[in-house]
Design a protein around this motif. Structure first.
Motif, mmCIF file in Angstrom:
data_model
loop_
_atom_site.group_PDB
_atom_site.id
_atom_site.type_symbol
_atom_site.label_atom_id
_atom_site.label_comp_id
_atom_site.label_asym_id
_atom_site.label_seq_id
_atom_site.Cartn_x
_atom_site.Cartn_y
_atom_site.Cartn_z
ATOM 1 N N HIS A 173 31.468 -33.161 -19.802
ATOM 2 C CA HIS A 173 30.704 -34.378 -19.554
ATOM 3 C C HIS A 173 31.563 -35.428 -20.128
ATOM 4 N N ALA A 174 32.373 -35.261 -21.007
ATOM 5 C CA ALA A 174 33.335 -36.413 -21.618
ATOM 6 C C ALA A 174 34.458 -36.680 -20.689
ATOM 7 N N ALA A 175 34.778 -35.757 -19.771
ATOM 8 C CA ALA A 175 35.818 -35.801 -18.597
ATOM 9 C C ALA A 175 35.028 -36.607 -17.768
ATOM 10 N N ASP A 176 33.845 -36.227 -17.244
ATOM 11 C CA ASP A 176 33.098 -37.045 -16.365
ATOM 12 C C ASP A 176 31.700 -36.802 -16.301
ATOM 13 N N PRO A 177 30.758 -37.340 -16.684
ATOM 14 C CA PRO A 177 29.541 -36.989 -16.862
ATOM 15 C C PRO A 177 28.723 -36.190 -15.544
ATOM 16 N N ARG A 178 29.292 -36.566 -14.578
ATOM 17 C CA ARG A 178 28.875 -35.908 -13.085
ATOM 18 C C ARG A 178 29.289 -34.325 -13.239
ATOM 19 N N LEU A 179 30.180 -33.752 -13.933
ATOM 20 C CA LEU A 179 30.376 -32.561 -13.798
ATOM 21 C C LEU A 179 29.291 -31.604 -14.637
ATOM 22 N N LEU A 180 28.382 -32.206 -15.073
ATOM 23 C CA LEU A 180 27.063 -31.482 -15.756
ATOM 24 C C LEU A 180 25.905 -31.841 -14.932
ATOM 25 N N ASP A 181 25.844 -32.228 -13.983
ATOM 26 C CA ASP A 181 24.835 -32.685 -13.164
ATOM 27 C C ASP A 181 23.946 -31.327 -12.709
ATOM 28 N N HIS A 182 24.683 -30.447 -12.543
ATOM 29 C CA HIS A 182 23.919 -29.201 -12.161
ATOM 30 C C HIS A 182 23.375 -28.056 -13.376
ATOM 31 N N CYS A 183 23.416 -28.715 -14.568
ATOM 32 C CA CYS A 183 23.066 -28.193 -15.653
ATOM 33 C C CYS A 183 21.825 -28.724 -16.522
ATOM 34 N N VAL A 184 21.121 -27.676 -16.781
ATOM 35 C CA VAL A 184 19.912 -27.789 -17.734
ATOM 36 C C VAL A 184 20.378 -27.147 -19.098
ATOM 37 N N VAL A 185 19.635 -27.808 -20.229
ATOM 38 C CA VAL A 185 19.805 -27.022 -21.282
ATOM 39 C C VAL A 185 18.504 -26.175 -21.807
ATOM 40 N N GLY A 186 18.660 -25.102 -22.059
ATOM 41 C CA GLY A 186 17.515 -24.038 -22.248
ATOM 42 C C GLY A 186 16.609 -24.356 -23.366
ATOM 43 N N HIS A 187 17.313 -24.886 -24.730
ATOM 44 C CA HIS A 187 16.376 -24.990 -25.730
ATOM 45 C C HIS A 187 17.218 -26.021 -26.660
ATOM 46 N N ALA A 188 16.280 -26.436 -27.651
ATOM 47 C CA ALA A 188 16.921 -27.101 -28.535
ATOM 48 C C ALA A 188 16.932 -26.669 -29.804
ATOM 49 N N SER A 189 18.278 -26.434 -30.256
ATOM 50 C CA SER A 189 18.721 -25.410 -31.210
ATOM 51 C C SER A 189 18.376 -26.107 -32.515
ATOM 52 N N ALA A 190 17.870 -25.214 -33.468
ATOM 53 C CA ALA A 190 17.635 -25.745 -34.887
ATOM 54 C C ALA A 190 19.148 -26.283 -35.599
ATOM 55 N N GLU A 191 20.160 -25.797 -35.141
ATOM 56 C CA GLU A 191 21.211 -26.362 -35.685
ATOM 57 C C GLU A 191 21.225 -27.881 -35.794
ATOM 58 N N PRO A 192 21.543 -28.803 -36.638
ATOM 59 C CA PRO A 192 20.985 -29.946 -36.663
ATOM 60 C C PRO A 192 22.109 -31.047 -35.806
ATOM 61 N N GLY A 193 23.338 -30.627 -35.398
ATOM 62 C CA GLY A 193 23.971 -31.341 -34.324
ATOM 63 C C GLY A 193 23.397 -31.376 -32.987
#
Length: 334
Positions: A260-280
């Motif tokens: 994403h930092a290289a080019d945000p378009r590179l993660l267009d085909h990705c979703v995030v499965g869950h929001a981790s309890a890890e604070p970051g």
């Protein structure tokens, strides 16, 4: 797909497949003809459209779901950032292979084929407080191994990781990529106490002093690990094959965030499965403008949250493909 230079990665956003707008429009037309008020299934509808635009069809199905867990060891453990010994990485890989981990059960429950890829566990990366964690050649090797593990016949790819010390790696990467202090990103990981968290922060501060200010892929080499690089390679190989990706929690998302930092378009085909309890993780989701599918207070890693989200994705497609239209059901439209 094979990577020859880290400098080529950002430019891939210009050549890799993009969303299929026609497939999405056709899928949206179907959604709006189903026996429900438009939008009433909320994010289930969004997920169906997401699958349509990346699989290139208005009626996407999941015949084969692949889950990949990449495992690596880290030189930063020399700084005392890990409450468990690095031998646990190989022990957990064996547990995955024998079917005894949470990810095995979640993959079975939600219909995913699991493979585990151990990346030179007897050869940890270098300690990034004293020099780069990996050379460019080592980073590219791990990326290529990640890409090679992707099944081009899969309809969706789940990504996860295992590696003692890699919550420190994730916090280091996000600190470098998104300009926040290490304390904003560091969490307990596998169970660090207050002193362990302090050691993580100190180690990351030393790493940033040595390696800060580099571009995204150079940062991956300087601060990352083999499993993080392999995740990046797998994400890009999936994109080349138009395979949607479900990312897991903080560590997996932090790895993909280098793309994403290289080019945000590179993660267009990705979703995030869950929001981790890890604070970051929530801070990171905001930074890359993604919303997790589920929030169950999980922080295990292994791809466990992504595998759980696969069940939601399957449900979205069952509704999209299986519901009757108003015309088919003989129901009057407003």
């Amino acid at each position: 797909m094979r990577f020859e230079s880290l400098s080529q990665i950002a430019a891939l956003a210009n050549t890799l497949p993009a969303r299929d707008a026609a497939a999405r429009a056709a899928a949206l037309a179907r959604q709006n003809s189903l026996t429900k008020p438009p939008g009433s299934l909320g994010r289930l509808e969004d997920l169906a459209l997401f699958m349509a635009e990346w699989r290139g069809t208005d009626r996407p199905v999941i015949t084969k779901a692949q889950a990949l867990v990449f495992a690596g060891n880290h030189g930063i453990c020399a700084q005392g950032v890990n409450p468990y010994p690095q031998a646990v990485t190989a022990q957990m890989v064996a547990n995955f292979e024998h079917g005894g981990a949470a990810i095995n059960q979640l993959c079975r429950a939600n219909g995913a084929d699991l493979s585990v890829v151990a990346l030179d566990l007897d050869n940890p990366t270098a300690d990034f407080t004293t020099g780069p964690a990996m050379t460019e050649a080592e980073t590219l090797d791990a990326m290529n191994r990640g890409a090679a593990a992707v099944d081009s016949g899969a309809d969706v790819l789940i990504l996860g990781e295992m590696g003692i010390g890699n919550s420190t790696i994730a916090a280091a990467l996000t600190s470098a990529l998104f300009d926040a202090t290490p304390a904003d990103w560091v969490g307990p990981g596998t169970g660090s106490d207050a002193e362990g968290i302090r050691r993580k922060i100190v180690a990351i501060e030393k790493g940033l002093a040595l390696h800060g200010g580099q571009n995204a892929m150079a940062t991956l080499a300087a601060l990352g690990g083999r499993e993080q690089a392999a995740i990046c390679g797998a994400v890009l190989a999936a994109r080349a094959a138009r395979i949607p990706v479900i990312l897991d929690g903080f560590i997996c998302t932090a790895a993909a965030a280098t793309l994403h930092a290289a080019d945000p378009r590179l993660l267009d085909h990705c979703v995030v499965g869950h929001a981790s309890a890890e604070p970051g993780h929530r801070r990171l989701l905001a930074a890359i403008d993604k919303k997790a599918i589920v929030e169950f207070d999980m922080r295990l890693g292994e791809g466990s949250g992504a595998a759980l989200a696969l069940g939601i994705l399957r449900a979205a497609l069952e509704c999209h493909n299986g519901m009757a239209t108003f015309g088919e059901a003989g129901v009057s439209e407003a």
